[in-house]
Each structure stands twice: as structure tokens, then as C-alpha cells.
Design an enzyme around this catalytic site. Sequence first.
Site, mmCIF file in Angstrom:
data_model
loop_
_atom_site.group_PDB
_atom_site.id
_atom_site.type_symbol
_atom_site.label_atom_id
_atom_site.label_comp_id
_atom_site.label_asym_id
_atom_site.label_seq_id
_atom_site.Cartn_x
_atom_site.Cartn_y
_atom_site.Cartn_z
ATOM 1 N N TYR A 142 -14.792 12.843 39.945
ATOM 2 C CA TYR A 142 -13.575 12.371 39.229
ATOM 3 C C TYR A 142 -12.409 12.327 40.221
ATOM 4 O O TYR A 142 -11.412 11.674 39.822
ATOM 5 C CB TYR A 142 -13.385 13.341 38.027
ATOM 6 C CG TYR A 142 -14.210 13.047 37.119
ATOM 7 C CD1 TYR A 142 -15.678 13.072 37.070
ATOM 8 C CD2 TYR A 142 -13.569 13.034 35.771
ATOM 9 C CE1 TYR A 142 -16.319 13.025 35.776
ATOM 10 C CE2 TYR A 142 -14.342 13.176 34.764
ATOM 11 C CZ TYR A 142 -15.523 12.946 34.470
ATOM 12 O OH TYR A 142 -16.534 12.864 33.423
ATOM 13 N N LYS A 191 -27.654 19.294 42.166
ATOM 14 C CA LYS A 191 -28.689 18.507 42.445
ATOM 15 C C LYS A 191 -29.008 18.838 43.907
ATOM 16 O O LYS A 191 -28.596 17.684 44.888
ATOM 17 C CB LYS A 191 -27.991 16.948 42.400
ATOM 18 C CG LYS A 191 -29.070 16.011 42.593
ATOM 19 C CD LYS A 191 -30.420 15.901 41.339
ATOM 20 C CE LYS A 191 -31.408 14.960 41.780
ATOM 21 N NZ LYS A 191 -32.532 15.042 40.954
#
Length: 364
Positions: A142, A191
Site C-alpha cells: 500500500y 507467502k
Amino acid sequence: MEKKIAVIRGDGIGPEIVAEAIKVLDAVCRRFGHTFTYDEVDMGGCAYDKWGDPLPPAMLEKCLASDSVLFGAIGGPKWNDLPGDKRPEKDLLRLRAGMGVYSNNRPAKIWPQLASASPLRPDTVARGIDFIIVRELIGGIYFGEHRTETVDGQAVATDVLVYSEKEIERIGRIGFETARKRRGKLTSVEKSNVLDSSRLWRSVMHRLAAEYPDVELSDMLVDNCAMQIVKDPSQFDVIVTENMFGDILSDEASMITGSIGMIPSSSLGDTSCGLYEPIHGSAPDIAGMDIANPIGTILAAAMMLRFSFDMPAEADAVENAVSAALTDGWRCADIMPESGAENCRKIGCREMGDRIAAYVEKGV
Ligand code: IPM
Ligand code: MG
């Protein structure tokens, strides 16, 4: 006690739901003898229309000068075509970063009265749903570099995902501390089979684990986590994760509890001045119709009482009032059972606020 609350009503259903949360806060004042004053802050599409800027600097100053900020929702189709840096959503990010609120706490807890509203199988729901997503809020993709350029005659867009060890450590600690106060189970979601930032995330979490021997840490890949949340949510106590994974998983987690309209969130940094908002958006399609569910915002106000104002009895009073309203069968459209059975009655946003405020005042 006296508290100054900065109020951002915003766009879409924002003004409607915030009005009901203020009604409930005023009931808290009457019952417990506090004085809350409200400082109106223009932000979002409405501020863009008025000032040409969705978050004028003076408005951010008002938030920083408050004891905490109550936020409704911003954005809508009218402002969708503004350039990226003028979009209201971008200003929510500026507000979060400007307030330094790196730790976003999003509870996923099923209210027993709403068990049948969950889309999960009853036997899965019966095992219990009560966990918290601790989402890193002012870093990651972001806030990395964003750009769109033309390369070999075609548009190419880039968004950079960056995390420093320090950023991971401060949110990691919140994860461990939160788990320590609950059932002592922390799931770190990343991840790391693909991303460097996730591998760093994982190694920092493991380093911190040595300092929290009473907390059981496990790692989970984000895709598996998305699956586990619907397969068996009872396995989770606290999930700690980076900004975008937390955004996605918290919508999923809210839905299994019945409705996104019920879920509040708190965002805190290193001071007691926090940002409190429901996790849903501005829902322009139902704005002004008095059918939005104000409970997410009302529960966000309860979190403000608990986490920023150190008023646990007052926070309990609001949460008990919400519970009483549900027990008595009052439902907004999003949580109304389709059959219409179960002695439930459908009411609007204003009536829900009135009823919850009345329960607060009389004490339930
Ligand atoms: C949320 C919202 C915001 C986010 C948007 C409106 C920028 O989806 O609070 O989850 O992505 O953080
Ligand atoms: Mg979101």
C-alpha cells in the site's frame, strides 16, 4: 472524564452509521457521567467536493489533536475516476500513516444470536469462531512506490512491496502481546514460498518467539490461511499478517461471522490516540435509505472506549447493549434471516441506534 473525539462521517452510508455511534456514545456519557465533545472533520469525496482535497492538512491536524478518531466510510462511484493520488481511499492511507497507526485489530467473533447468519455449515460454526486479525497498516505494498509508465508502447504498472525488519518487529510484538492476553496461539501469515518480504517476516517472527515462550507460534501461507478460515476457523486465536493479506483475510473472516456490517476495527500506534472504524466501506448503493447496519461502527466506538480511553465498564455496556438488541430479535437488513422466522424484526439504521442507546442508558 472529558474526551475530544474527531469525527469523520465521510461518504455513502458513513454519515448514517456515525450518527448512530454518536447516539450510543452520548448514552454512555449520560449513564457514566462523562463529557465527549465532537470535532467534525471533512474527509473523503465530500471533502474533495468542498475543498478540492479529500484530506486537507488542517483536517489531519484536527485528528492528531483529538483523543481519538471515529471514522465512518469514504469513497464512492462519483470519485472513482479521480487520479490515483486524489482518490478518497488514498487519503484513508494518508490518515493512517499521518496518525502512525501501524496496528489494526479486526475481531472475527460470531455472536451466538447470529449463528444461523454464517454461511458456514452449522457443525463448523458450533466449534466456535473467535479470533483476531492483527493487520500491519502503514507499510507493505500500500505504501511502496506506485507508478504507471509506457514501455515499448504499452502501459506498465508497478507497485512495490517493502518491509523493514523494524516494521515487522513492531507489529509482530503486537501479535504476541495480543495472543498472550487470549488463548496464547499466534498464527503468522505470509507467502514465504514466493516473496522475500515474507521470508524476512517469518524470520523476524521466529526471533521474537524466543521472547514469548508462553505463546505458541505457527506459520501459515496466506493461500492456505484463506482456505483454513472457511474450513475450520476454530483453530485460530490471533493471526498476524502484513497489510494487503490482512485486508483480504479480514473481509473473508467477517463474512463467516454473518455480516461485514457487524465488524469494528481499531488502529493504534505508539500513543493512545487511535482510529476507530467499521471494516466495511461506504456502500453507496444503499446510502441515505436508512437500511445500513450501524453495529460495526457502534462496536468500533466501544473499542475506542476500551483501548484509547481506558473505560472497560463503558465498553462492556455498549457491547452488552448490542447483544441485548440481537437477543431481543432486532435486525438490520444484512443480518435478517431470510425465512423471517426466529422472532426477528427488521429495523432501520436509526432505530437500531435508538434501541442500542436505550439499552446502554438503562443498563443491561
Ligand atoms: C479496509 C479498506 C481499505 C483498505 C480501503 C478503503 C483503502 O478496504 O479498511 O479494509 O484496503 O485498507
Ligand atoms: Mg478492506
